[in-house]
Design an enzyme around this catalytic site. Sequence first.
Site, mmCIF file in Angstrom:
data_model
loop_
_atom_site.group_PDB
_atom_site.id
_atom_site.type_symbol
_atom_site.label_atom_id
_atom_site.label_comp_id
_atom_site.label_asym_id
_atom_site.label_seq_id
_atom_site.Cartn_x
_atom_site.Cartn_y
_atom_site.Cartn_z
ATOM 1 N N GLY A 216 0.722 -1.121 -0.092
ATOM 2 C CA GLY A 216 0.185 0.025 0.060
ATOM 3 C C GLY A 216 0.837 1.113 0.071
ATOM 4 O O GLY A 216 2.139 1.172 0.311
ATOM 5 N N HIS B 188 7.542 -8.096 -4.204
ATOM 6 C CA HIS B 188 6.150 -8.391 -4.450
ATOM 7 C C HIS B 188 6.128 -9.845 -5.176
ATOM 8 O O HIS B 188 6.552 -9.789 -6.508
ATOM 9 C CB HIS B 188 5.640 -7.441 -5.329
ATOM 10 C CG HIS B 188 5.318 -6.098 -4.804
ATOM 11 N ND1 HIS B 188 4.105 -5.786 -4.320
ATOM 12 C CD2 HIS B 188 6.191 -5.008 -4.376
ATOM 13 C CE1 HIS B 188 4.172 -4.748 -3.677
ATOM 14 N NE2 HIS B 188 5.383 -4.144 -3.599
ATOM 15 N N ASP C 161 -19.738 -13.823 -20.168
ATOM 16 C CA ASP C 161 -20.318 -13.781 -18.783
ATOM 17 C C ASP C 161 -21.960 -13.926 -18.592
ATOM 18 O O ASP C 161 -22.213 -14.872 -17.793
ATOM 19 C CB ASP C 161 -20.010 -12.083 -18.248
ATOM 20 C CG ASP C 161 -18.618 -11.864 -18.671
ATOM 21 O OD1 ASP C 161 -17.780 -12.677 -18.525
ATOM 22 O OD2 ASP C 161 -18.309 -10.532 -18.570
ATOM 23 N N LYS D 210 -12.310 -12.831 -15.230
ATOM 24 C CA LYS D 210 -12.809 -13.048 -16.567
ATOM 25 C C LYS D 210 -12.173 -14.666 -16.944
ATOM 26 O O LYS D 210 -12.812 -15.420 -17.601
ATOM 27 C CB LYS D 210 -12.237 -12.172 -17.256
ATOM 28 C CG LYS D 210 -12.636 -12.365 -18.982
ATOM 29 C CD LYS D 210 -14.030 -11.678 -19.048
ATOM 30 C CE LYS D 210 -14.571 -11.590 -20.208
ATOM 31 N NZ LYS D 210 -15.955 -10.770 -20.148
#
Length: 554
Positions: free
Chosen positions: A96, A210, A268, A410
């Site tokens: 953050g 990360h 979708d 997705k």
Amino acid sequence: MKKKSESHRIAASDDIEVSTYLELARELRGEQPVVEPKLPPSERETIVVLDFGSQYSMLIARRVRECHVYCELVPYDTPWEKIASLNPRGFILSGGPASVYDSGAPMPLPYIYESRLPVMGICYGTQAIAYHLGGQVTQGTKREYGHTILHISAEDCPLFVGLPSSLPVWMSHGDQVIELPPGFKPLAYSENSPFAVIGNDSGIYGLQFHPEVVHTSQGKAIFQNFVLQICGCQGNWTPANFIAESVGKIKKQVGGERVVCALSGGVDSAVTATLIDRAIGNKLTCIFINNGLLRRDEPERVFSTFKRNLKMDIVYIDATDRFLERLKGVSDPEKKRQLIGNEFIQIFEEEAAKLGKIDFLAQGTLYPDVIESTSAETKAAAKIKSHHNVGGLPAKMNFTLIEPLRYLFKDEVRQVGLALDLPEDMVWRQPFPGPGLAIRIIGEVTREKLEILRAADWILMNEIKNAKLYRQLWQSFAVLTDVRSVGVMGDYRTYGYLVAVRAITSEDAMTADWARLPYDLLARISDRLVNEIPSVNRVVYDVTSKPPATIEWE
Ligand code: XMP
């Protein structure tokens, strides 16, 4: 070094357990002791990602899901009651933008320690844990950004199973931990970060780098080790399990009532309708509105897939005239979007009313939309476009919503679509916007321009598919600009339209890069567009990423 503010920090000594000093801290502040949280019985195990505002938070959720473990991204201060209902098996604290010494810096709530579940902090998440538990964090002398090599010093640590002793990782941080909290040990280091990975015996880990970004090439192994080895998740969250669970839930929610679903032809709404069909069969009615802004052959293909192949009850409405009438003389992009969205809602309401009493409306809302709208509520977000989504009907309609894909990305929807045996070309269809070709025609939408764009889109798709690039591209499409330019064909002057070709790669449409299509392919596309469409005499390729551009031109 920044001045420390002790407001949200807990003093600790080596021999006191985390939960004990959290209690002590509470006592000192005169607060009531917290009752030990109890985990509710629930079948699906969840890794909870606490979001501290990193641009990579959603990626963390994707990486966990890639380990076949369900995962939810929630705001960092989500109350325990909500967390408990998820059946958590471990926590990941995202990075953050804050510094732990900022006033009001976001801090995790004590349940992450009290629940005794494993915790993995990433970047700011690590600094927050270290600071919270009595370590020291400081501003690095310079921002560490980019590739670095991680050297593992604790080779027996379960986080590193199967990894080499040195590996490339991606760093992006200013602050860093300079003194470990009591009970913590350094587990790995890099050139600039002696505490690149830290941990204690209670299963609390902190990573300065990360692991979620592609640049940390072995990041997936770290996530697998954390969620499978350390959190003990079974890794059984598969499309088949998702389908079984969703079908059960829908049956329970709907009972014997009826459901209506708007179909767009995209994956979708197709997966949503198929799941509901599996659950309740003929109690589902689908409405497919042809707004006249679809691509060549699309209405016929969608209708026949659902009606003939999937044998669903489907109402087909050709509303081309209504939409084109509304769009006459309109060239402002926002106005077009709003007119199309409103007209769609109106027609949908009229058609649904004809079906008699229906209580439920099914929508293909996806997880990125949920995350975006949650963060839009909390962040001051500038409005770029008012997206109209065929599945996104307004809440004021008198239906109870069913959104079985609400927590899927997705690519996960596509996997579910394959597991449901949907036709491959439907599963892999590139996203197509609700307002259709209207936002790919710059300026006023006319029947003539729609035909030109349909022809251009057809050629482009054909070439992209022949080049076997269709699935690799997030989207590829043609835009009919309102620019005309002079050309020469044979011995004659032409004055024709400029068509722009756009092809992009993306993971979630929030950011995108223009695709490096081979020159030969671009040449073929350009030749065919100008040769096969008489009113087009010039072609350009859009080489802008998102940001600063958006994917669609309007
Ligand atoms: P932009 O242009 O905002 O597009 O970068 C991001 C993604 O969303 C699609 N898009 C839409 N989808 N209704 C939709 O259902 C819309 O109004 C709409 N506008 C853009 C776009 O194709 C891309 O995938």
